[in-house]
Motif scaffolding. Structure first.
Motif, short mmCIF file in Angstrom:
data_model
loop_
_atom_site.label_atom_id
_atom_site.label_comp_id
_atom_site.label_asym_id
_atom_site.label_seq_id
_atom_site.Cartn_x
_atom_site.Cartn_y
_atom_site.Cartn_z
N VAL A 1 67.12 1.44 56.50
CA VAL A 1 68.10 0.43 55.65
C VAL A 1 67.30 -0.78 54.86
N ALA A 2 66.35 -1.04 54.47
CA ALA A 2 65.77 -1.62 53.71
C ALA A 2 65.55 -0.67 52.24
N LEU A 3 65.04 -0.04 52.10
CA LEU A 3 64.86 0.76 50.80
C LEU A 3 66.73 1.51 50.75
N PHE A 4 67.92 1.66 51.24
CA PHE A 4 68.15 1.64 50.64
C PHE A 4 69.07 0.26 50.29
N LEU A 5 69.21 -0.33 50.65
CA LEU A 5 69.50 -1.59 50.16
C LEU A 5 68.22 -2.33 49.22
N GLY A 6 67.59 -1.50 48.88
CA GLY A 6 66.80 -2.23 47.80
C GLY A 6 67.11 -1.30 46.38
#
Length: 50
Positions: free
Chosen positions: A12-17
């Protein structure tokens, strides 16, 4: 595979980044606002020890 897995929070963090980087590329003012918001949320998270 050598047993290394990526957890859902990292995905999720990579996607949002990635979305934030794309938005910054498309609209620098919106990207700056997202960046400031991310910094504030991170500081609150660290200060509250969540």
């Amino acid at each position: 595979m050598d047993g290394h897995h990526i957890d859902l929070a990292a995905i999720v963090a990579l996607f949002l980044g990635g979305v934030a980087v794309w938005l910054t590329y498309r609209n620098p003012k919106l990207g700056a606002a997202i960046g400031v918001g991310a910094v504030v949320i991170t500081l609150v998270w660290l200060l509250l020890g969540l």
